[in-house]
Design a protein around this motif. Structure first.
Motif, mmCIF file in Angstrom:
data_model
loop_
_atom_site.group_PDB
_atom_site.id
_atom_site.type_symbol
_atom_site.label_atom_id
_atom_site.label_comp_id
_atom_site.label_asym_id
_atom_site.label_seq_id
_atom_site.Cartn_x
_atom_site.Cartn_y
_atom_site.Cartn_z
ATOM 1 N N UNK A 472 62.999 33.321 61.708
ATOM 2 C CA UNK A 472 63.830 32.172 61.300
ATOM 3 C C UNK A 472 65.300 32.551 61.285
ATOM 4 N N UNK A 473 65.603 33.792 60.902
ATOM 5 C CA UNK A 473 66.999 34.241 60.852
ATOM 6 C C UNK A 473 67.606 34.264 62.253
ATOM 7 N N UNK A 474 66.796 34.727 63.238
ATOM 8 C CA UNK A 474 67.283 34.749 64.623
ATOM 9 C C UNK A 474 67.523 33.332 65.131
ATOM 10 N N UNK A 475 66.531 32.432 64.929
ATOM 11 C CA UNK A 475 66.650 31.084 65.471
ATOM 12 C C UNK A 475 67.790 30.308 64.836
ATOM 13 N N UNK A 476 68.115 30.574 63.556
ATOM 14 C CA UNK A 476 69.189 29.834 62.887
ATOM 15 C C UNK A 476 70.564 30.216 63.432
ATOM 16 N N UNK A 477 70.659 31.378 64.093
ATOM 17 C CA UNK A 477 71.961 31.810 64.622
ATOM 18 C C UNK A 477 72.240 31.280 66.028
ATOM 19 N N UNK A 478 71.214 30.706 66.699
ATOM 20 C CA UNK A 478 71.373 30.333 68.102
ATOM 21 C C UNK A 478 72.338 29.164 68.267
ATOM 22 N N UNK A 479 72.164 28.079 67.442
ATOM 23 C CA UNK A 479 73.003 26.881 67.628
ATOM 24 C C UNK A 479 74.484 27.148 67.382
ATOM 25 N N UNK A 480 74.869 27.810 66.262
ATOM 26 C CA UNK A 480 76.303 28.089 66.101
ATOM 27 C C UNK A 480 76.840 28.994 67.195
ATOM 28 N N UNK A 481 76.001 29.930 67.706
ATOM 29 C CA UNK A 481 76.462 30.793 68.785
ATOM 30 C C UNK A 481 76.717 29.975 70.046
ATOM 31 N N UNK A 482 75.826 29.003 70.328
ATOM 32 C CA UNK A 482 76.017 28.146 71.492
ATOM 33 C C UNK A 482 77.306 27.339 71.378
ATOM 34 N N UNK A 483 77.595 26.785 70.177
ATOM 35 C CA UNK A 483 78.823 25.995 69.988
ATOM 36 C C UNK A 483 80.062 26.858 70.197
ATOM 37 N N UNK A 484 80.021 28.115 69.698
ATOM 38 C CA UNK A 484 81.169 29.002 69.888
ATOM 39 C C UNK A 484 81.408 29.271 71.372
ATOM 40 N N UNK A 485 80.315 29.506 72.124
ATOM 41 C CA UNK A 485 80.481 29.779 73.545
ATOM 42 C C UNK A 485 81.025 28.554 74.288
ATOM 43 N N UNK A 486 80.589 27.359 73.881
ATOM 44 C CA UNK A 486 81.096 26.138 74.529
ATOM 45 C C UNK A 486 82.603 26.035 74.358
ATOM 46 N N UNK A 487 83.096 26.313 73.120
ATOM 47 C CA UNK A 487 84.544 26.244 72.899
ATOM 48 C C UNK A 487 85.283 27.293 73.721
ATOM 49 N N UNK A 488 84.717 28.517 73.833
ATOM 50 C CA UNK A 488 85.361 29.554 74.646
ATOM 51 C C UNK A 488 85.363 29.152 76.122
ATOM 52 N N UNK A 489 84.214 28.562 76.598
ATOM 53 C CA UNK A 489 84.152 28.135 77.997
ATOM 54 C C UNK A 489 85.174 27.027 78.269
ATOM 55 N N UNK A 490 85.338 26.122 77.305
ATOM 56 C CA UNK A 490 86.335 25.053 77.483
ATOM 57 C C UNK A 490 87.732 25.652 77.623
ATOM 58 N N UNK A 491 88.031 26.669 76.798
ATOM 59 C CA UNK A 491 89.355 27.303 76.877
ATOM 60 C C UNK A 491 89.528 27.998 78.231
ATOM 61 N N UNK A 492 88.471 28.645 78.715
ATOM 62 C CA UNK A 492 88.548 29.310 80.027
ATOM 63 C C UNK A 492 88.796 28.280 81.134
ATOM 64 N N UNK A 493 88.099 27.121 81.043
ATOM 65 C CA UNK A 493 88.311 26.072 82.045
ATOM 66 C C UNK A 493 89.765 25.614 82.055
ATOM 67 N N UNK A 494 90.353 25.477 80.882
ATOM 68 C CA UNK A 494 91.755 25.043 80.820
ATOM 69 C C UNK A 494 92.678 26.099 81.436
ATOM 70 N N UNK A 495 92.371 27.385 81.173
ATOM 71 C CA UNK A 495 93.188 28.428 81.790
ATOM 72 C C UNK A 495 93.009 28.434 83.317
ATOM 73 N N UNK A 496 91.797 28.154 83.786
ATOM 74 C CA UNK A 496 91.574 28.054 85.227
ATOM 75 C C UNK A 496 92.402 26.926 85.833
ATOM 76 N N UNK A 497 92.429 25.788 85.126
ATOM 77 C CA UNK A 497 93.239 24.663 85.596
ATOM 78 C C UNK A 497 94.718 25.038 85.620
ATOM 79 N N UNK A 498 95.180 25.801 84.601
ATOM 80 C CA UNK A 498 96.585 26.231 84.575
ATOM 81 C C UNK A 498 96.861 27.204 85.716
ATOM 82 N N UNK A 499 95.886 28.053 86.062
ATOM 83 C CA UNK A 499 96.083 28.990 87.163
ATOM 84 C C UNK A 499 96.334 28.255 88.474
ATOM 85 N N UNK A 500 95.693 27.117 88.665
ATOM 86 C CA UNK A 500 95.898 26.341 89.883
ATOM 87 C C UNK A 500 97.242 25.612 89.871
ATOM 88 N N UNK A 501 97.778 25.352 88.685
ATOM 89 C CA UNK A 501 99.077 24.674 88.583
ATOM 90 C C UNK A 501 99.913 25.397 87.533
#
Length: 711
Positions: A472-501
């Protein structure tokens, strides 16, 4: 007529040259030298001199998007006109992600007949060591001036040559971005390698060792392709391209094959599949032989053929095993298919079949990153697959144990009735005495077997609760970890867009606001915390499962070498959930040699004795400083295990009968009285001894001695 044709040919060549565009480099530019900027001359023997090349009429136009070289040509010359519209007196020209042996540039100053020769080995003092990994030349051209230049490229590999001309500032930024991207990729490689190395020590699955080797060779191969070997290994590109890089690719192929061999359990498959797998190993070995004998171009061709053959073969094998019921092959198929597609795109790009750009140039990096993630998921799914099988078997064992417990209760009642009947019959006839005794012995043997199953069932019920907490301890950590990665991926996408312009200040401001909004430092700390929690839960689950392995084999028929100290520790893990908090268990485990024994039965002895000690302490009305000590010692001919508790102790009359079957001091329904009887039988089977020391109010101590020479 002949002179007319020669004149027409020269006019045609001039028309081609005239049709080529001038490559103008402005501030902030990064341009590929495409087919509309250059004409090409093949130099199969690599013997052409610059003066002959400059006069040659064999330069020709090509419709390939980028220059292409093959092992039959080995050397090509490019001719183009370069114009510098920057403020710097030079234009960097670079080749990225290709196996290049030599890269030279020639030009003439105005009013001079002598050619200036620059090569990629020339010193570049204004670059740091991490920017000098790029294969490049600073072409000297003064601002707002043009110059005809000749490029000489040598390679032993069939490949597209992606040549780019930069402004000076753009080159430095591009080199920095490449270092950042490569640093991030190598960071992922190092983290994945260390993480899976830890899992190797925890899970003890050889698949993780081969997976770590696969990760290491993958990272090393990409590092060499990006030119970083020039800094960290040797400055000789010939040694890297002709020896180190192909050998690394062969070792990379070996690691893939060994990992898949263990992960997909090829050894237990058909004999034909094992022979085919040996053929795949032979393919890569032939490439290694080609490298040893200096046939570099042949080695690269064999490696390309091997990569395609192995990719298709492993996908087919994965699909076949998945359809046969091996569910962990699912993630392997997805990961390997992605990597296979990236290889296809890479080969097509190197053969000039698709355009070379930032995406296709780094397709292997992208495919490798996704593959690493999916392979890690595949390994985790494999563990879960076996865990589910273990859970199902435990549930089946629990069902059997509950049924056996019911049978024991019924048989106890039946036995009591039989004893009464046999007692009355003894008075009437001595002839029935032997029959009554035989029936009683048979019932006793049956109860011994059912007692074993009942004990296992009771322990399994406790372990089910114990193992549920870390899961249960492992499974409870999965959702917040997924949300953190989504926010990091969004930031990376924005930096990729800035690299093109890069000039878009509004987008830069939005990125800074978004970065402050999500608090990237907090996310980093939270991700590490969540991963540590998952690792802790997995480690604790693994510890419990390992402890159960020994006690799942209580009926082994052959002796095995076993570590008694480890058996003690495994027993404590299993009894942890049933031990009250007011009882302290203190193991004092001295160094012991492995001895021949029946490990499962020794585990049953420890469980029965420790369970009796715990129950004896629990029966006391008041508890103060309750303790159970376990001490192991090594003697000349035997090893000893002493278990001492602070329970109420036993009077002499009870102590004399504790090994009798069915004798118990517990209330009716709380025990069968077979526990210590079974213990005594197991110790006798090991040709050992068991002694008890106990006085009322003084606790109890069991001393077990097991011989070292049991055969």
């Amino acid at each position: 007529m002949k002179g007319f044709l020669v004149l027409l040919f020269l006019l045609f060549q001039s028309a081609i040259v005239y049709a080529l565009d001038t490559l103008s480099v402005n501030e902030g530019d990064s341009k590929f030298i495409a087919h509309n900027y250059y004409s090409i001359l093949n130099d199969p023997d690599g013997t052409f001199q610059i003066r002959d090349v400059a006069k040659s009429t064999k330069f020709h136009y090509t419709d390939q998007s980028l220059p292409f070289i093959n092992y039959s040509t080995k050397v090509i010359w490019l001719k183009l006109i370069l114009k510098n519209k920057t403020t710097q007196p030079f234009v960097p020209i670079s080749i990225t992600s290709s196996v290049i042996d030599n890269f030279d540039l020639y030009f003439k100053y105005p009013n001079s007949e002598e050619f200036v020769h620059l090569d990629s080995n020339s010193p570049h003092s204004h670059l740091n060591q991490f920017e000098q990994n790029l294969i490049h030349i600073n072409c000297i051209i003064y601002p707002d001036s043009s110059r005809t230049i000749y490029l000489r490229i040598k390679s032993a590999v069939n490949t597209v040559i992606p040549i780019q001309a930069y402004s000076a500032n753009e080159f430095l930024q591009s080199a920095s971005m490449q270092n950042i991207a490569m640093g991030g990729f190598m960071g992922v490689i190092i983290i994945m390698a260390i993480y899976n190395l830890l899992l190797l020590f925890i899970v003890k699955d050889i698949s993780y060792l081969y997976y770590v080797l696969y990760i290491i060779f993958l990272g090393f191969n990409q590092m060499l392709l990006k030119g970083y070997g020039l800094n960290f290994i040797t400055h000789d590109k010939i040694i890297i391209n002709n020896i180190i890089l192909p050998i690394t690719r062969v070792l990379f192929g070996y690691s893939i094959l060994m990992f898949v061999y263990e992960f997909l359990q090829i050894k237990s498959s058909s004999k034909a599949l094992n022979w085919f797998y040996a053929f795949l190993f032979l393919l890569y070995t032939s490439a290694l032989v080609a490298v040893i004998f200096g046939r570099t171009h042949l080695a690269y061709n064999i490696i390309s053929i091997s990569a395609l053959t192995i990719s298709i073969s492993l996908i087919s094998i994965g699909i076949t095993l998945y359809l046969k019921g091996f569910k962990p092959a699912k993630y392997f198929m997805f990961g390997w298919t992605l990597f296979f597609l990236s290889i296809i795109f890479s080969v097509a790009r190197n053969q000039g079949l698709i355009n070379y750009n930032t995406f296709t140039g780094n397709i292997i990096l992208y495919g490798s990153a996704l593959e690493l993630i999916l392979f890690s998921a595949a390994l985790a799914d494999k563990i879960n697959f076996y865990r589910r099988q273990k859970t199902e078997s435990q549930l089946a064992a629990l069902t059997i144990a509950l049924e056996n417990e019911r049978l024991i209760t019924e048989q106890n009642l039946i036995l009591e009735n039989r004893v009464n009947i046999r007692t009355r019959e003894l008075i009437e006839s001595n002839q029935n005495l032997s029959r009554s005794i035989e029936n009683q012995k048979a019932a006793q043997m049956q109860l011994v077997d059912t007692e074993k199953m009942a004990s296992l069932g009771q322990l399994t019920a406790g372990i089910a609760h114990e193992i549920n907490n870390p899961i249960n301890f492992v499974s409870s950590n999965v959702n917040p970890l997924r949300l953190d990665f989504i926010e990091v991926f969004n930031l990376i996408d924005k930096y990729t867009e800035l690299e093109q312009d890069p000039q878009n200040e509004e987008l830069r401001t939005q990125i800074l606001q978004y970065r402050n909004q999500i608090d990237i430092k907090y996310i980093q700390e939270e991700i590490l915390t969540l991963l540590e929690g998952i690792e802790e839960g997995a480690s604790r689950t693994k510890e419990i499962v390992d402890s159960l392995r020994t006690f799942s084999r209580t009926d082994e028929q052959s002796l095995k070498l076993a570590d008694i100290n480890k058996a003690v520790l495994n027993t404590l893990v299993i009894l942890r959930s049933t031990t009250p908090t007011y009882i302290a268990i203190t193991p004092v485990l001295n160094k012991l040699p492995p001895i021949n024994c029946y490990p499962g039965k020794i585990g049953q002895v420890l469980i029965n004795v420790l369970t009796n000690a715990i129950q004896a302490i629990k029966s006391k009305p008041v508890h103060h400083d309750e303790n159970i000590s376990i001490t192991t010692n090594d003697h000349q001919n035997y090893i000893s295990i002493e278990i001492t508790d602070t329970g109420p102790g036993m009077p002499a009359e009870v102590k004399q009968r504790i090994y009798e079957p069915f004798f118990t001091t517990k209330d009716v329904g709380e025990g069968t009285g077979l526990g210590l009887s079974i213990v005594f039988g197991i110790i006798e089977k090991h040709r050992g001894t068991i002694d008890v020391i106990s006085e009322p109010g003084q606790g109890t101590s069991f001393l077990i001695k097991l011989p070292k020479d049991l055969v």
